[in-house]
Design an enzyme around this catalytic site. Structure first.
Site, PDB file in Angstrom:
ATOM      1  N   LYS A   1      -1.774   8.434 -14.622  1.00  0.00           N
ATOM      2  CA  LYS A   1      -2.012   7.684 -13.378  1.00  0.00           C
ATOM      3  C   LYS A   1      -1.580   6.248 -13.626  1.00  0.00           C
ATOM      4  O   LYS A   1      -1.639   5.766 -14.760  1.00  0.00           O
ATOM      5  CB  LYS A   1      -3.499   7.711 -13.002  1.00  0.00           C
ATOM      6  CG  LYS A   1      -3.774   7.387 -11.553  1.00  0.00           C
ATOM      7  CD  LYS A   1      -3.661   8.622 -10.675  1.00  0.00           C
ATOM      8  CE  LYS A   1      -3.738   8.257  -9.200  1.00  0.00           C
ATOM      9  NZ  LYS A   1      -3.791   9.435  -8.337  1.00  0.00           N
TER      10      LYS A   1
ATOM     11  N   ASP B   1       0.119   7.321  -4.172  1.00  0.00           N
ATOM     12  CA  ASP B   1      -1.339   7.404  -4.057  1.00  0.00           C
ATOM     13  C   ASP B   1      -1.711   6.335  -3.025  1.00  0.00           C
ATOM     14  O   ASP B   1      -0.856   5.915  -2.233  1.00  0.00           O
ATOM     15  CB  ASP B   1      -2.017   7.163  -5.419  1.00  0.00           C
ATOM     16  CG  ASP B   1      -3.511   7.504  -5.412  1.00  0.00           C
ATOM     17  OD1 ASP B   1      -3.852   8.688  -5.298  1.00  0.00           O
ATOM     18  OD2 ASP B   1      -4.344   6.580  -5.500  1.00  0.00           O
TER      19      ASP B   1
HETATM   20  P1  NDP Z   1      -3.701   6.170   1.866  1.00  0.00           P
HETATM   21  O1  NDP Z   1      -3.374   4.833   1.338  1.00  0.00           O
HETATM   22  O2  NDP Z   1      -2.710   6.879   2.715  1.00  0.00           O
HETATM   23  O3  NDP Z   1      -5.065   6.104   2.693  1.00  0.00           O
HETATM   24  C1  NDP Z   1      -6.259   5.683   2.113  1.00  0.00           C
HETATM   25  C2  NDP Z   1      -7.334   5.650   3.172  1.00  0.00           C
HETATM   26  O4  NDP Z   1      -8.584   5.380   2.564  1.00  0.00           O
HETATM   27  C3  NDP Z   1      -7.123   4.564   4.200  1.00  0.00           C
HETATM   28  O5  NDP Z   1      -7.662   5.003   5.433  1.00  0.00           O
HETATM   29  C4  NDP Z   1      -7.948   3.418   3.622  1.00  0.00           C
HETATM   30  O6  NDP Z   1      -8.381   2.476   4.582  1.00  0.00           O
HETATM   31  C5  NDP Z   1      -9.128   4.158   3.069  1.00  0.00           C
HETATM   32  N1  NDP Z   1      -9.742   3.386   1.998  1.00  0.00           N
HETATM   33  C6  NDP Z   1      -9.141   2.916   0.866  1.00  0.00           C
HETATM   34  N2  NDP Z   1     -10.026   2.223   0.122  1.00  0.00           N
HETATM   35  C7  NDP Z   1     -11.197   2.256   0.793  1.00  0.00           C
HETATM   36  C8  NDP Z   1     -12.479   1.737   0.551  1.00  0.00           C
HETATM   37  N3  NDP Z   1     -12.739   1.029  -0.560  1.00  0.00           N
HETATM   38  N4  NDP Z   1     -13.454   1.990   1.462  1.00  0.00           N
HETATM   39  C9  NDP Z   1     -13.189   2.723   2.584  1.00  0.00           C
HETATM   40  N5  NDP Z   1     -11.992   3.241   2.872  1.00  0.00           N
HETATM   41  C10 NDP Z   1     -11.010   3.015   2.000  1.00  0.00           C
HETATM   42  O7  NDP Z   1      -4.107   7.057   0.589  1.00  0.00           O
HETATM   43  P2  NDP Z   1      -4.162   8.628   0.447  1.00  0.00           P
HETATM   44  O8  NDP Z   1      -4.563   9.251   1.722  1.00  0.00           O
HETATM   45  O9  NDP Z   1      -2.908   9.063  -0.209  1.00  0.00           O
HETATM   46  O10 NDP Z   1      -5.320   8.794  -0.649  1.00  0.00           O
HETATM   47  C11 NDP Z   1      -6.689   8.948  -0.294  1.00  0.00           C
HETATM   48  C12 NDP Z   1      -7.450   9.555  -1.452  1.00  0.00           C
HETATM   49  O11 NDP Z   1      -6.869  10.831  -1.778  1.00  0.00           O
HETATM   50  C13 NDP Z   1      -7.431   8.757  -2.756  1.00  0.00           C
HETATM   51  O12 NDP Z   1      -8.637   8.968  -3.447  1.00  0.00           O
HETATM   52  C14 NDP Z   1      -6.298   9.417  -3.527  1.00  0.00           C
HETATM   53  O13 NDP Z   1      -6.422   9.218  -4.924  1.00  0.00           O
HETATM   54  C15 NDP Z   1      -6.531  10.855  -3.167  1.00  0.00           C
HETATM   55  N6  NDP Z   1      -5.394  11.738  -3.361  1.00  0.00           N
HETATM   56  C16 NDP Z   1      -4.203  11.507  -2.739  1.00  0.00           C
HETATM   57  C17 NDP Z   1      -3.148  12.366  -2.933  1.00  0.00           C
HETATM   58  C18 NDP Z   1      -1.873  12.237  -2.172  1.00  0.00           C
HETATM   59  O14 NDP Z   1      -1.063  13.163  -2.242  1.00  0.00           O
HETATM   60  N7  NDP Z   1      -1.649  11.170  -1.415  1.00  0.00           N
HETATM   61  C19 NDP Z   1      -3.232  13.496  -3.884  1.00  0.00           C
HETATM   62  C20 NDP Z   1      -4.577  13.705  -4.412  1.00  0.00           C
HETATM   63  C21 NDP Z   1      -5.579  12.824  -4.179  1.00  0.00           C
HETATM   64  P3  NDP Z   1      -7.700   1.009   4.672  1.00  0.00           P
HETATM   65  O15 NDP Z   1      -6.482   1.218   5.514  1.00  0.00           O
HETATM   66  O16 NDP Z   1      -8.731   0.160   5.300  1.00  0.00           O
HETATM   67  O17 NDP Z   1      -7.384   0.608   3.260  1.00  0.00           O
END
Ligand code: NDP
Length: 439
Positions: A118, A158
């Site tokens: 990572k 991510d």
């Molecule tokens: P994105 O950047 O597309 O979206 C992240 C989302 O989470 C946004 O809505 C963001 O809101 C919100 N968020 C981030 N930090 C916080 C916080 N501290 N409190 C509340 N909301 C928060 O990321 P992904 O959708 O790709 O990833 C989301 C999760 O899924 C992560 O844990 C990632 O590690 C996991 N994941 C992702 C994969 C992928 O293929 N993309 C694969 C496996 C796991 P805001 O816009 O306000 O920041």
């Protein structure tokens, strides 16, 4: 665990992730001398290496900015290091070590030959211009390129890193090395990317959920779902729930959550995707576009009664108290789209209530699985059809579910999916490590 805490001071997320796995593994290895003699648990909880570096870039006003970048290469016992890159101000070495540790078991569960890694930076992409993001990505890759490679370490996206950022990083890698190779996944379809990679994590989390419900003779048709986040994983999880006949009630971001009692339809999901990704908007603006919905500032959505819940935002976003509320409201199943969104207290609540509860390392493995398929397609220099990939994703999620049943079935109709995932993932990696001797 005392040793892990002592060796990793000020790294609570990493300690938490190790603790969660160790709780299940201690019991499994108790009577297996080979793991003890070879100190496998101790070795598996120590990353192969952690690379930390300076990332300098120039903002639009000509100011020099300095960020910190990392790549954690956790374990390559079963394949090249593989795991995403995160750009978010909350990124620390501890967060990346926890994610790389989790990734190792998750990747093993997919059945594909991928080790765990990572990376990321404390760079905050919010409010930055496209040119600033490009310059940052280029500077980040100018250091990272020497540590990665198609057979060495293959990063992906991510939080804060989507197709655009992957494009800028791939462009810089190619420029420096003059090498067009599958060194990153999540690439654009025109330049080596795979169909359904974008959708795979969210879709996979819902397939896993459907597999869990099927063990109780149920499906998603007519079920209400509460989802957190509004990024890649959350919107695609919502999309698949809707396709399978469910009703999505909430989405969120770091500002709060929206509750739409009429249901978040495909049309509304499309609006959220455009709004959050291309307009870089906030979820609170949803209520202006769709009156009837309400916005709850600074809150998480777990108090909204539902049949199923999918935390899809970030780590430790669902605490013990939230878990109690979900259980009290009759929630039947929780499938984690995010990595470690439920804290240890929450995990214990779900286990005690014998809920259908899938940890992220099992339920969100669909994304990295399709990344693995992207690597295969790059090696073969061809692109598979969407139907083939959709079927492979479904099969892989079903296979992971089966592995969880194998090691997590507690009898009496209860499956401890956390235990099942931890043991199945651990066993594969640990057995490969045993084969290599003391290295
Ligand atoms: P994105 O950047 O597309 O979206 C992240 C989302 O989470 C946004 O809505 C963001 O809101 C919100 N968020 C981030 N930090 C916080 C916080 N501290 N409190 C509340 N909301 C928060 O990321 P992904 O959708 O790709 O990833 C989301 C999760 O899924 C992560 O844990 C990632 O590690 C996991 N994941 C992702 C994969 C992928 O293929 N993309 C694969 C496996 C796991 P805001 O816009 O306000 O920041």
């Amino acid at each position: 665990m005392e040793g892990v805490k002592r060796r990793n001071p000020h790294q609570p997320e990493f300690v938490q992730a190790v603790q969660e796995v160790a709780e299940d593994i201690f019991e499994f290895i108790q009577d297996k001398e080979q793991y003890h003699a070879q100190q496998i648990l101790r070795r598996i909880a120590e990353p192969d290496r952690v690379v930390s570096f300076r990332v300098c870039w120039e903002d639009d006003n000509g100011n020099i900015r300095v960020q910190r970048g990392w790549r954690v290469q956790n374990n390559n016992a079963i394949g090249p290091y593989k795991g995403g890159i995160r750009f978010h101000p909350s990124v620390t070495e501890s967060v990346l070590k926890f994610l790389a540790f989790e990734q190792t078991f998750k990747n093993a569960l997919t059945g594909l030959p991928m080790g765990g890694g990572k990376g990321g930076s404390n760079f905050n992409p919010k409010g930055k211009s496209v040119r600033e993001i490009m310059r940052f990505c280029q500077s980040f890759m100018t250091e990272l390129y020497r540590h990665i490679g198609a057979d060495v370490d293959v990063p992906a996206g991510d939080i804060g890193v989507g197709g655009r950022e992957i494009g800028y990083m791939f462009g810089q890698y190619k420029r420096i090395t003059n090498n067009f190779t599958g060194v990153l996944t999540g690439k654009g379809l025109e330049w080596g990317g795979s169909l359904i990679r974008t959708e795979a994590t969210g879709y996979g989390a819902v397939y896993f959920l459907a597999n869990m419900l099927a063990t109780k003779g149920e499906d998603l048709n007519g079920k209400t779902a509460v989802i957190s986040g509004s990024g890649n994983v959350a919107t695609h999880a919502a999309e698949k729930i809707v396709q399978l006949g469910g009703k999505v009630l909430t989405l969120s971001d770091s500002g709060g959550f929206i509750h739409d009692p009429d249901g978040i339809t495909q049309e509304k999901i499309d609006w959220v995707k455009t709004h959050k990704t291309h307009r870089r908007g906030r979820i609170e603006e949803y209520v202006d576009a769709f009156p009837g919905a309400t916005f709850h500032a600074g809150k998480t959505p777990w108090g909204v009664p539902c049949d199923v819940a999918l935390p899809c935002a970030t780590q430790n976003e669902l605490l013990g108290e939230d878990a109690k509320v979900l259980v009290a409201n009759g929630c039947k199943a929780v499938s984690e789209g995010a990595n470690m969104p439920t804290d240890l207290d929450g995990v214990h609540v779900f286990k005690a209530a014998k809920l259908l509860y899938a940890p992220g390392k099992a339920s969100n493995a669909g994304g990295v699985a399709v990344s693995g398929l992207e690597m295969s397609q790059n090696s073969e220099r061809r692109a598979w059809k969407e139907e083939e990939l959709q079927q492979m994703l479904k099969d892989i999620m079903m296979g992971i579910h089966q592995s969880c049943l194998t090691y997590g079935d507690q009898g009496g109709g209860y499956v401890d999916y956390v235990k099942g995932a931890n043991i199945a993932g651990f066993k594969k990696v640990a057995d490969a490590m045993l084969a290599f001797g003391v290295v």
